[in-house]
Structures are given as structure tokens and as C-alpha cells.
Design a protein around this motif. Structure first.
Motif, mmCIF file in Angstrom:
data_model
loop_
_atom_site.group_PDB
_atom_site.id
_atom_site.type_symbol
_atom_site.label_atom_id
_atom_site.label_comp_id
_atom_site.label_asym_id
_atom_site.label_seq_id
_atom_site.Cartn_x
_atom_site.Cartn_y
_atom_site.Cartn_z
ATOM 1 N N ILE A 81 -0.613 8.519 15.723
ATOM 2 C CA ILE A 81 0.490 7.826 15.059
ATOM 3 C C ILE A 81 0.041 7.290 13.705
ATOM 4 O O ILE A 81 0.726 7.441 12.702
ATOM 5 N N GLN A 82 -1.138 6.678 13.677
ATOM 6 C CA GLN A 82 -1.661 6.143 12.427
ATOM 7 C C GLN A 82 -1.840 7.246 11.388
ATOM 8 O O GLN A 82 -1.459 7.081 10.226
ATOM 9 N N ALA A 83 -2.381 8.389 11.789
ATOM 10 C CA ALA A 83 -2.585 9.499 10.849
ATOM 11 C C ALA A 83 -1.252 10.014 10.308
ATOM 12 O O ALA A 83 -1.126 10.306 9.119
ATOM 13 N N TYR A 84 -0.248 10.100 11.184
ATOM 14 C CA TYR A 84 1.067 10.560 10.758
ATOM 15 C C TYR A 84 1.650 9.599 9.714
ATOM 16 O O TYR A 84 2.117 10.024 8.649
ATOM 17 N N LEU A 85 1.609 8.303 10.014
ATOM 18 C CA LEU A 85 2.175 7.318 9.083
ATOM 19 C C LEU A 85 1.384 7.252 7.782
ATOM 20 O O LEU A 85 1.975 7.145 6.704
ATOM 21 N N GLU A 86 0.071 7.334 7.873
ATOM 22 C CA GLU A 86 -0.737 7.319 6.644
ATOM 23 C C GLU A 86 -0.449 8.545 5.793
ATOM 24 O O GLU A 86 -0.445 8.464 4.569
ATOM 25 N N GLY A 87 -0.198 9.683 6.459
ATOM 26 C CA GLY A 87 0.141 10.887 5.710
ATOM 27 C C GLY A 87 1.430 10.719 4.937
ATOM 28 O O GLY A 87 1.524 11.087 3.767
ATOM 29 N N ILE A 88 2.429 10.149 5.588
ATOM 30 C CA ILE A 88 3.716 9.934 4.914
ATOM 31 C C ILE A 88 3.588 8.874 3.835
ATOM 32 O O ILE A 88 3.956 9.083 2.688
ATOM 33 N N TRP A 89 3.080 7.692 4.194
ATOM 34 C CA TRP A 89 2.997 6.602 3.233
ATOM 35 C C TRP A 89 1.919 6.848 2.197
ATOM 36 O O TRP A 89 2.048 6.407 1.056
ATOM 37 N N GLY A 90 0.875 7.581 2.566
ATOM 38 C CA GLY A 90 -0.166 7.908 1.594
ATOM 39 C C GLY A 90 0.386 8.763 0.482
ATOM 40 O O GLY A 90 0.114 8.541 -0.698
ATOM 41 N N ASP A 91 1.204 9.775 0.827
ATOM 42 C CA ASP A 91 1.835 10.619 -0.187
ATOM 43 C C ASP A 91 2.773 9.799 -1.061
ATOM 44 O O ASP A 91 2.786 9.944 -2.283
ATOM 45 N N ALA A 92 3.558 8.942 -0.447
ATOM 46 C CA ALA A 92 4.489 8.103 -1.215
ATOM 47 C C ALA A 92 3.722 7.159 -2.131
ATOM 48 O O ALA A 92 4.104 6.952 -3.290
ATOM 49 N N ALA A 93 2.635 6.581 -1.642
ATOM 50 C CA ALA A 93 1.838 5.663 -2.461
ATOM 51 C C ALA A 93 1.209 6.403 -3.640
ATOM 52 O O ALA A 93 1.164 5.875 -4.759
ATOM 53 N N ARG A 94 0.733 7.620 -3.417
ATOM 54 C CA ARG A 94 0.149 8.403 -4.525
ATOM 55 C C ARG A 94 1.214 8.714 -5.585
ATOM 56 O O ARG A 94 0.949 8.609 -6.784
ATOM 57 N N ARG A 95 2.422 9.089 -5.122
ATOM 58 C CA ARG A 95 3.489 9.375 -6.095
ATOM 59 C C ARG A 95 3.876 8.117 -6.868
ATOM 60 O O ARG A 95 4.106 8.165 -8.078
ATOM 61 N N PHE A 96 3.953 6.980 -6.182
ATOM 62 C CA PHE A 96 4.298 5.729 -6.844
ATOM 63 C C PHE A 96 3.221 5.363 -7.871
ATOM 64 O O PHE A 96 3.528 4.968 -8.993
ATOM 65 N N ARG A 97 1.942 5.495 -7.487
ATOM 66 C CA ARG A 97 0.852 5.171 -8.408
ATOM 67 C C ARG A 97 0.906 6.076 -9.640
ATOM 68 O O ARG A 97 0.747 5.623 -10.771
ATOM 69 N N LEU A 98 1.164 7.376 -9.425
ATOM 70 C CA LEU A 98 1.265 8.315 -10.539
ATOM 71 C C LEU A 98 2.408 7.925 -11.463
ATOM 72 O O LEU A 98 2.256 7.908 -12.689
ATOM 73 N N LEU A 99 3.560 7.576 -10.904
ATOM 74 C CA LEU A 99 4.698 7.143 -11.708
ATOM 75 C C LEU A 99 4.355 5.877 -12.488
ATOM 76 O O LEU A 99 4.639 5.769 -13.682
ATOM 77 N N ALA A 100 3.728 4.915 -11.816
ATOM 78 C CA ALA A 100 3.370 3.658 -12.480
ATOM 79 C C ALA A 100 2.378 3.899 -13.612
ATOM 80 O O ALA A 100 2.508 3.332 -14.703
ATOM 81 N N GLU A 101 1.387 4.743 -13.364
ATOM 82 C CA GLU A 101 0.400 5.036 -14.406
ATOM 83 C C GLU A 101 1.046 5.742 -15.590
ATOM 84 O O GLU A 101 0.749 5.427 -16.744
ATOM 85 N N ASN A 102 1.944 6.686 -15.317
ATOM 86 C CA ASN A 102 2.626 7.387 -16.404
ATOM 87 C C ASN A 102 3.560 6.466 -17.166
ATOM 88 O O ASN A 102 3.687 6.578 -18.391
ATOM 89 N N THR A 103 4.222 5.557 -16.461
ATOM 90 C CA THR A 103 5.098 4.591 -17.124
ATOM 91 C C THR A 103 4.288 3.665 -18.016
ATOM 92 O O THR A 103 4.660 3.406 -19.167
ATOM 93 N N LEU A 104 3.163 3.180 -17.500
ATOM 94 C CA LEU A 104 2.298 2.300 -18.276
ATOM 95 C C LEU A 104 1.741 3.032 -19.489
ATOM 96 O O LEU A 104 1.721 2.489 -20.592
#
Length: 115
Positions: A81-104
Motif C-alpha cells: 500500500i505504501q509503495a502504491y501511494l508513494e508512486g502516485i504521490w511521488g509522481d505528483a510531487a515531482r510534477r509540482f516541484r518541476l512546475l514550481a521550479e519553472n515558475t520561479l
């Protein structure tokens, strides 16, 4: 998601608040059915049914001690369960970080003169 050799769906098992309560209780340590039932507002047979479903989902297992069954959390079920959730939220967190870095980066390179 990998299942810990179970026939049930861990997420379906987590859908019931009593089963989540059972998992919470077992996170404190191994417990017999009677002790789990004493902590919940449901009957002992109902607790046994919930434990069977959690067992089928690979989230708990039991060990016989005389006439008692002692239940404990299965690391494999929880890790799946933890691996499944980390996979989903990990991808979302990476996309958010990329967006934030590009915005900055875009804000820092903006050469529009101030009035």
C-alpha cells in the motif's frame, strides 16, 4: 501495485472504518481477537469477519497460541500500500516541484522594466 500473495484488495479492506481501527490497534502490537473486540463497538464474530478480510488482503496474519489466535500486521501488505501511494504521490510531487521550479525560473528571468 503488488499484492502480498493475497486474494483480496487491500484498498477495499481499508474502506471500512472498523478494519482501519483493527489495523490501528494492531500497529500497537500483536493482539488476540478478544482484545481487539474489547476495543471496538462491534461483536467478536464481526471482528473475526473483518480479520478474515484483512488476512485475505494480505494485511494481517495470525499465529496459533494454544486455543487463541494472535493477529499481527504483515509488513508485506502494508509495504504494498505504501509503495502504491508513494508512486502516485511521488509522481505528483515531482510534477509540482518541476512546475514550481519553472515558475520561479520564469519569474527570476523576467526582464520587464519596473514603472
Amino acid at each position: 501495485m503488488t499484492r502480498a500473495h493475497a486474494s483480496g484488495d487491500p484498498f477495499e479492506a481499508l474502506g471500512d472504518p472498523h478494519r482501519r481501527d483493527i489495523l490501528r490497534l494492531l500497529s500497537e502490537g500483536d493482539k488476540p481477537v478478544l482484545q481487539i473486540a474489547a476495543a471496538l463497538p462491534i461483536s467478536r464474530p464481526a471482528v473475526s469477519r473483518h480479520l478474515r478480510l484483512l488476512k485475505a488482503a494480505g494485511m494481517v496474519s495470525e499465529q496459533a497460541q494454544g486455543t487463541r489466535r494472535i493477529y499481527h500486521l504483515r509488513d508485506e501488505g502494508m509495504q504494498a500500500i505504501q509503495a502504491y501511494l508513494e508512486g502516485i504521490w511521488g509522481d505528483a510531487a515531482r510534477r509540482f516541484r518541476l512546475l514550481a521550479e519553472n515558475t520561479l525560473l520564469a519569474e527570476n528571468t523576467d526582464t520587464t522594466p519596473e514603472p
